[in-house]
Write a protein that holds these residues in place. Sequence first.
Motif, PDB file in Angstrom:
ATOM      1  N   PRO A  37       0.828  -1.209   0.000  1.00  0.00           N
ATOM      2  CA  PRO A  37       0.000   0.000   0.000  1.00  0.00           C
ATOM      3  C   PRO A  37       0.868   1.267   0.000  1.00  0.00           C
ATOM      4  O   PRO A  37       2.017   1.234   0.443  1.00  0.00           O
ATOM      5  N   THR A  38       0.307   2.348  -0.495  1.00  0.00           N
ATOM      6  CA  THR A  38       1.002   3.644  -0.430  1.00  0.00           C
ATOM      7  C   THR A  38       0.415   4.469   0.709  1.00  0.00           C
ATOM      8  O   THR A  38      -0.794   4.456   0.940  1.00  0.00           O
ATOM      9  N   ILE A  39       1.286   5.174   1.388  1.00  0.00           N
ATOM     10  CA  ILE A  39       0.889   6.037   2.503  1.00  0.00           C
ATOM     11  C   ILE A  39       1.387   7.450   2.210  1.00  0.00           C
ATOM     12  O   ILE A  39       2.539   7.640   1.826  1.00  0.00           O
ATOM     13  N   SER A  40       0.529   8.427   2.361  1.00  0.00           N
ATOM     14  CA  SER A  40       0.949   9.815   2.167  1.00  0.00           C
ATOM     15  C   SER A  40       0.248  10.718   3.176  1.00  0.00           C
ATOM     16  O   SER A  40      -0.871  10.445   3.590  1.00  0.00           O
ATOM     17  N   GLU A  62      -3.628   3.977   0.107  1.00  0.00           N
ATOM     18  CA  GLU A  62      -4.250   3.391  -1.082  1.00  0.00           C
ATOM     19  C   GLU A  62      -3.616   2.045  -1.386  1.00  0.00           C
ATOM     20  O   GLU A  62      -2.438   1.820  -1.081  1.00  0.00           O
ATOM     21  N   ASP A  63      -4.397   1.161  -1.988  1.00  0.00           N
ATOM     22  CA  ASP A  63      -3.871  -0.112  -2.462  1.00  0.00           C
ATOM     23  C   ASP A  63      -4.712  -0.569  -3.642  1.00  0.00           C
ATOM     24  O   ASP A  63      -5.948  -0.466  -3.618  1.00  0.00           O
ATOM     25  N   LYS A  93     -10.321   0.344  -1.257  1.00  0.00           N
ATOM     26  CA  LYS A  93      -9.039   0.545  -1.928  1.00  0.00           C
ATOM     27  C   LYS A  93      -8.317   1.795  -1.455  1.00  0.00           C
ATOM     28  O   LYS A  93      -7.113   1.932  -1.639  1.00  0.00           O
ATOM     29  N   ASP A  94      -9.068   2.742  -0.857  1.00  0.00           N
ATOM     30  CA  ASP A  94      -8.423   3.942  -0.333  1.00  0.00           C
ATOM     31  C   ASP A  94      -9.048   4.330   1.002  1.00  0.00           C
ATOM     32  O   ASP A  94     -10.201   3.995   1.288  1.00  0.00           O
ATOM     33  N   PHE A  95      -8.270   5.032   1.783  1.00  0.00           N
ATOM     34  CA  PHE A  95      -8.687   5.402   3.133  1.00  0.00           C
ATOM     35  C   PHE A  95      -8.092   6.775   3.460  1.00  0.00           C
ATOM     36  O   PHE A  95      -6.928   7.042   3.190  1.00  0.00           O
TER      37      PHE A  95
END
Length: 458
Positions: A37-40, A62-63, A93-95
């Motif tokens: 997953p990506t974290i920003s 997001e993933d 898929k996103d949070f």
Amino acid sequence: MMRRNRKTKITLFFSIILIVFIAAFVAFSSTFERVAPTISIENNNNDTMYWNGRDKIILKAEDNLGLKNIKIEYSKDNNETKNILINKTINAKDFTAEIDLPKPKFNEKLDRYTLYIKANDKSLWNWFGGNTSEQTINVIVDNKKPQVSVIANSYNITQGGAASVVFYAQDDNLTDLYIEVNNRIFQVAPFVKDDYYIALIAWDLRDGNDFEARIVAKDKANNIIKERIPYYYSNKKYRVSNIEVGDNFIDGKIKDLYEANSDNSLNDRALIFDFVNAKLRSENEKIIHKITKVVSNELVNDFKLNAFLPLKNGMKVADFGDHRFYKYNGNQISESYHMGLDLASTKMAPITLSNDGKIVFAQDNGIYGLNLIIDHGLGLYTLYGHCTKKNVELGDIVNAKTTIANTGTSGLALGDHLHFGVLVQGVEVRPEEWMDSKWLNDNVFGIIKKAKEIINKK
């Protein structure tokens, strides 16, 4: 015995096929994808961010397959004890989360927090445990607004005119510094010493009768201050002209410009006139505005100019700011503002440069014809339209008293003249001000002198 060996070989063959099939399924199935997953975090480009103690910290994860769990913890200063903020099962898929860190207790001084973020996805990779992303972010607590104070400024500004200001602005984490005038952004330049700045600003006559100018300073923690610049302002009534246009005028210069700058799909004279006067003019001005918005960030120690006198013995034949309404067969068909001063003397009169500068535009530009634009520094530009026989090229550094071109009838000019314009950071201003030595001393040079005296005493 042979039958048993054959059975064993068959079993082995199908086992290999099964293993290959399973391996292929694991390798190519999205269920076993290996992308973590990506974290920003909003307004954060690295592992350290600044926080003002008021705003929410916006986290996004997001993933491509789907998130399974998000866990967010924090610790204070150098304390390694972790406290859970969020530990949530997710099926999306996103949070997005608005993180609200606890405020310091009474008399508690906190310099930083540490955020620990962990996101898991729904993949069956990693022995069905999924892919994991972890991020640790240092959150520096900064709730102090930047310091801003006006050192010196022009006493007043006229609608359609310009003014100057010198000010002090300081913050260890300053990110944005500019002047906002009626929702327009004006850039500033460093002046004399660290933390001092200078700018020329303008009041676009088309902005209406209201005026407000504020210095805006923002730091990495999103602490913002807006300091009003105490200008007195005066409204000015500009000329309004009602002009009837005839067939001969439209079939002449107007049609020539239309055919050279369009697909020639219009046959109606009124529409052809409006295309040239409104649409083509707007396109030409966009080019001018883009070029003249540029401000150097080099340190300014001084700024001196001669009053501009581009055309010796030139007579004014059209005013700056003239709001023109055009009629054809009694019906209004178009309107425009005249954003320069028209000067005329003899045919193909020499246009003489009053101040040093750099040629930043030197080519045909629609209604302006052969158009020269010169950068004089600090966001100040002069414009010369309807020229013929230019003596300079793009990029040339030119000195005062240089003959840069001659007047002419290029573009939308019926008679030989010079369209002289002055722009401050992409805004047309009254040329008369910059042609007046007293105005220059009162509103620019005197302000700079006063500011330098104050700064050098500190």
